[in-house]
Design a protein around this motif. Structure first.
Motif, PDB file in Angstrom:
ATOM      1  N   ALA A 136      73.695 -63.011  66.681  1.00  7.78           N
ATOM      2  CA  ALA A 136      74.892 -62.613  65.951  1.00  7.78           C
ATOM      3  C   ALA A 136      74.661 -62.761  64.454  1.00  7.78           C
ATOM      4  N   ARG A 137      73.938 -63.831  64.076  1.00  5.72           N
ATOM      5  CA  ARG A 137      73.672 -64.037  62.646  1.00  5.72           C
ATOM      6  C   ARG A 137      72.664 -63.041  62.115  1.00  5.72           C
ATOM      7  N   GLU A 138      71.792 -62.545  63.022  1.00  5.03           N
ATOM      8  CA  GLU A 138      70.770 -61.583  62.576  1.00  5.03           C
ATOM      9  C   GLU A 138      71.283 -60.152  62.517  1.00  5.03           C
ATOM     10  N   GLY A 139      72.553 -59.975  62.886  1.00  5.58           N
ATOM     11  CA  GLY A 139      73.079 -58.611  63.069  1.00  5.58           C
ATOM     12  C   GLY A 139      73.243 -57.808  61.803  1.00  5.58           C
ATOM     13  N   GLY A 140      72.768 -58.308  60.672  1.00  4.43           N
ATOM     14  CA  GLY A 140      73.023 -57.660  59.391  1.00  4.43           C
ATOM     15  C   GLY A 140      72.643 -56.196  59.309  1.00  4.43           C
ATOM     16  N   ASP A 141      71.526 -55.822  59.981  1.00 11.94           N
ATOM     17  CA  ASP A 141      71.050 -54.451  59.811  1.00 11.94           C
ATOM     18  C   ASP A 141      71.911 -53.434  60.564  1.00 11.94           C
ATOM     19  N   VAL A 142      72.697 -53.869  61.541  1.00 14.41           N
ATOM     20  CA  VAL A 142      73.545 -52.900  62.246  1.00 14.41           C
ATOM     21  C   VAL A 142      74.980 -52.942  61.718  1.00 14.41           C
ATOM     22  N   ARG A 143      75.250 -53.884  60.829  1.00 17.03           N
ATOM     23  CA  ARG A 143      76.640 -54.123  60.439  1.00 17.03           C
ATOM     24  C   ARG A 143      77.299 -52.886  59.835  1.00 17.03           C
ATOM     25  N   ALA A 144      76.602 -52.207  58.944  1.00 11.72           N
ATOM     26  CA  ALA A 144      77.224 -51.066  58.259  1.00 11.72           C
ATOM     27  C   ALA A 144      77.615 -49.992  59.261  1.00 11.72           C
ATOM     28  N   SER A 145      76.697 -49.644  60.178  1.00  9.17           N
ATOM     29  CA  SER A 145      76.979 -48.590  61.157  1.00  9.17           C
ATOM     30  C   SER A 145      78.099 -49.016  62.099  1.00  9.17           C
ATOM     31  N   VAL A 146      78.007 -50.244  62.605  1.00  7.28           N
ATOM     32  CA  VAL A 146      78.986 -50.698  63.604  1.00  7.28           C
ATOM     33  C   VAL A 146      80.367 -50.823  62.978  1.00  7.28           C
ATOM     34  N   THR A 147      80.432 -51.420  61.799  1.00  2.00           N
ATOM     35  CA  THR A 147      81.735 -51.605  61.159  1.00  2.00           C
ATOM     36  C   THR A 147      82.366 -50.251  60.857  1.00  2.00           C
ATOM     37  N   GLY A 148      81.582 -49.326  60.338  1.00  2.00           N
ATOM     38  CA  GLY A 148      82.110 -47.997  60.017  1.00  2.00           C
ATOM     39  C   GLY A 148      82.649 -47.304  61.252  1.00  2.00           C
ATOM     40  N   ALA A 149      81.868 -47.300  62.327  1.00  2.00           N
ATOM     41  CA  ALA A 149      82.271 -46.576  63.534  1.00  2.00           C
ATOM     42  C   ALA A 149      83.491 -47.217  64.185  1.00  2.00           C
ATOM     43  N   THR A 150      83.509 -48.555  64.273  1.00  2.00           N
ATOM     44  CA  THR A 150      84.619 -49.208  64.975  1.00  2.00           C
ATOM     45  C   THR A 150      85.917 -49.088  64.181  1.00  2.00           C
ATOM     46  N   LEU A 151      85.829 -49.180  62.853  1.00  2.00           N
ATOM     47  CA  LEU A 151      87.047 -49.029  62.057  1.00  2.00           C
ATOM     48  C   LEU A 151      87.614 -47.626  62.205  1.00  2.00           C
TER      49      LEU A 151
END
Lengths: 459, 194
Positions: free
Chosen positions: A12-27
């Motif tokens: 979960a702490r390493e998830g930085g590289d997917v954060r932008a894509s995941v946050t954008g899509a889920t929002l």
């Protein structure tokens, strides 16, 4: 179902590289869901849907028998599978009898749970995922990270690079061009396949109808083109009546993607009849337990079986938005995964997922069938603590905190003491909160305590 | 295995109080526009195209002009002879245009209800799909439309509510992924007698 959730805190702490894509899509999913429900009597729909699913679950034996009888009357073959091994045996028998070499698949979380692709490959069957997102993930040998948008953790550039390496497209190819390349490959696969394998969003008992929701048309083709169609359906996916289906289709689509209904819905009663010019000559429906009757027997967790797999709770969850689905290490990620996985695979295997939530309640608010997810998370947490599965250090720390916080005099004294602690003592590494402190600055104690401020009168 | 699973279900439900079915839910909105207009709005909102004609003659004129652009066409088995498109008939996998008949339509969700009896390949394989709809079969809600098709008799029904689409590639919307990229509903107020 294999669960690799132990590494959750680290991943979960390493998830930085997917954060932008995941946050954008889920929002974006979440905003579309809200807009879609604003136009209908949303609360009335949700209460009704909860009622239908609760009725279904409390009469599940009767409806399973009714669904079986109707499907067989329609000419479909019904199979019962208690476990993953049963499913593999049933699929192997169909493959062998048909001499099947090529299979196409529609997106199905249940088939992920049952490791169907691994089985098919072992049996020498070429299997192609046909949902665009799943096709991309198959190329990358990755599991889906979201129930509805399996590849939302990937950026356009990552997919461009993948297609450049695997299909020789340009590095600046448009999404249309990438989809076009996939279409050509998959179109041939649909027409050449010996068997099409799907899940099932719903199975209407009254009419013996498997209903499947999608947007691309790949499930329509998977269930129409090959001579054999196999639908894997969890026993909790039944609906009592034909008239229930129309509402559940709209409720699920609105919750999942904010559409009034899925772009394509397939409603399959059975194999091709004398009146049909085309379509599969064999339709098999596999009714799958694989832990579901254990969840049904659980006096609390059984409510999670109402789930229609819309993914709305993932999109609403502030924790999921930061980490994406892979961190959870299980087929079902996000809030619903954290309450389903302990029930399906055992609490021990699913630790520490019930703790992967801030209990903010957004998931329950988003759920179209009103599953009390925060309550169920707490129930699993309680059981984990009682069984000694949770961290002893955390339990000790919380007990100490409770002892102090429930005694006003002691609380005051402790507060005053904390105040006067010298800097190096405050920096001592602590268990449990260590990870939290790694990425955050410690708060500086205020010169005046809240109690003192309160006494003086807060402005 | 059947008996074991049913036995486990019964065991699980032994002490669970049964809950009654809440009855049918009417999803009709009190202020909804008339069904045909409402259908057209919703179908267009999802990326579909809609043309409405008074009778078969008017529709035939439009179809003739439209079909001139296509080398080959695949007709569904239920397309009335008078509405057949004058282009060489081809197998669905090669045809540039598919022409089907809707069993019904639903305004609220902007959905065409198609039957497998009309031919599933024609509905799915050509890149452009024209669907002929009797305006009299357009229902207000999806529930009404599906109720009317319950005893269709074919192996399967389907809802088509717009062109094939996907946002799986970097959340960018792409149309015509596997199914038709263009879908055109032709509404006929006066459906030709067979």
């Amino acid at each position: 179902m294999q669960i690799h959730s132990r590494e959750y805190p680290k991943r979960a702490r390493e998830g930085g590289d997917v954060r932008a894509s995941v946050t954008g899509a889920t929002l974006s999913f979440d905003a579309r869901r809200r807009a879609a429900f604003a136009g209908v009597a949303a609360e009335e729909w949700r209460v009704w849907a909860e009622g239908v699913k609760t009725h279904l679950l409390t009469h599940l034996d009767r409806y399973l028998e009714e669904a079986e009888a109707r499907l067989e009357a329609n000419g479909a073959r019904v199979h019962w599978a208690g476990s993953q091994e049963d499913v593999h045996r049933i699929l192997s028998a169909i493959i062998e009898r048909r001499g099947a070499r090529r299979a196409v698949k529609g997106k199905s979380m249940l088939s992920e749970e049952l490791e169907v692709n691994e089985l098919l490959e072992k049996r020498g069957v070429d299997v192609l995922e046909t949902d665009l997102g799943e096709y991309i993930l198959q190329l990358l040998e990755q599991p889906p990270s979201h129930i509805v948008g399996p590849a939302i953790h990937l950026s356009l550039d990552e997919i461009r690079r993948l297609y450049h390496e695997t299909h020789g497209t340009e590095l600046d190819a448009t999404p249309d061009e990438l989809a076009g390349v996939s279409r050509l490959i998959l179109r041939e696969a649909f027409l050449a396949a010996d068997v099409g394998i799907t899940g099932g969003n719903f199975l209407v008992a009254e009419t013996g109808t498997v209903a499947l929701i999608e947007n691309e048309g790949n499930i329509r083709l998977t269930t129409s083109a090959p001579p054999v169609h196999v639908a894997l359906v969890g026993i909790e996916k039944l609906l009592p009546r034909w008239s229930d289906l129309a509402v559940f289709l709209q409720l699920t689509a609105r919750a999942a993607t904010g559409q009034p209904v899925g772009n394509y819905v397939s409603m399959i009663h059975g194999p091709r009849t004398a009146d049909d010019p085309d379509g599969p000559e064999e339709v098999h429906v596999v009714l799958v337990d694989n832990g579901r009757t254990d969840v049904l027997a659980d006096p609390e967790a059984w409510e999670a079986l109402r789930c229609v797999r819309c993914g709305a709770c993932l999109n609403a969850c502030p924790v999921y938005r930061q980490t994406g689905g892979h961190a959870y290490g299980a087929v079902y990620s996000g809030p619903i995964g954290s309450v389903l996985n302990p029930g399906l695979a055992g609490l021990h295997a699913a630790m520490p997922l019930p703790f992967a939530s801030s209990l903010c309640g957004a998931c329950e608010e988003a759920c179209p069938v009103r599953i009390p997810i925060p309550e169920l998370l707490l129930s699993w947490r309680r059981r984990a603590v009682e069984a000694g599965m949770d961290s002893r250090a955390k339990a000790g720390l919380l007990r100490a905190w409770t002892a102090v916080a429930t005694r006003p005099g002691l609380y005051r004294a402790a507060g005053a003491m904390l105040h006067t602690l010298p800097e190096p003592v405050r920096r001592v590494p602590l268990p449990v909160v260590g990870g939290w402190r790694e990425v955050r600055a410690d708060p500086e104690p205020s010169p005046t305590s809240f109690r003192e401020l309160w006494r003086e009168g807060i402005e | 295995m059947r008996q074991r699973i049913l036995g486990r279900v019964r065991q699980a439900l032994r002490d669970r109080p049964p809950v009654p079915h809440p009855g049918a839910l009417d999803t009709a909105a009190p202020d909804a526009p008339p069904p045909v207009e409402h259908f057209a709005d919703c179908f267009r909102a999802a990326g579909g195209e809609v043309h409405r004609f008074a009778d078969a003659d008017a529709a035939r004129r439009w179809l003739r002009a439209f079909a001139a652009r296509f080398d080959s066409v695949s007709h569904g088995t239920g397309v009335p002879r008078v509405l057949a498109v004058p282009a060489p008939e081809g197998p669905p996998r090669e045809a540039a245009l598919g022409v089907s008949v809707a069993r019904a339509a639903a305004a609220q969700s902007g959905s065409l209800v198609l039957s497998s009896r009309d031919g599933r390949r024609t509905q799915l394989l050509p890149p452009v799909h024209v669907v002929l709809v009797d305006s009299g079969t357009v229902a207000g809600t999806l529930g009404e439309a599906l109720a009317a098709c319950r005893d269709d008799g074919g192996a399967a029904l389907a809802l088509h509510s717009g062109p094939s689409k996907s946002a799986d590639i970097g959340q960018v919307m792409v149309t015509g992924v596997h199914g038709p990229g263009r879908v055109i509903a032709i509404l006929l107020d006066d459906w030709p007698a067979p």
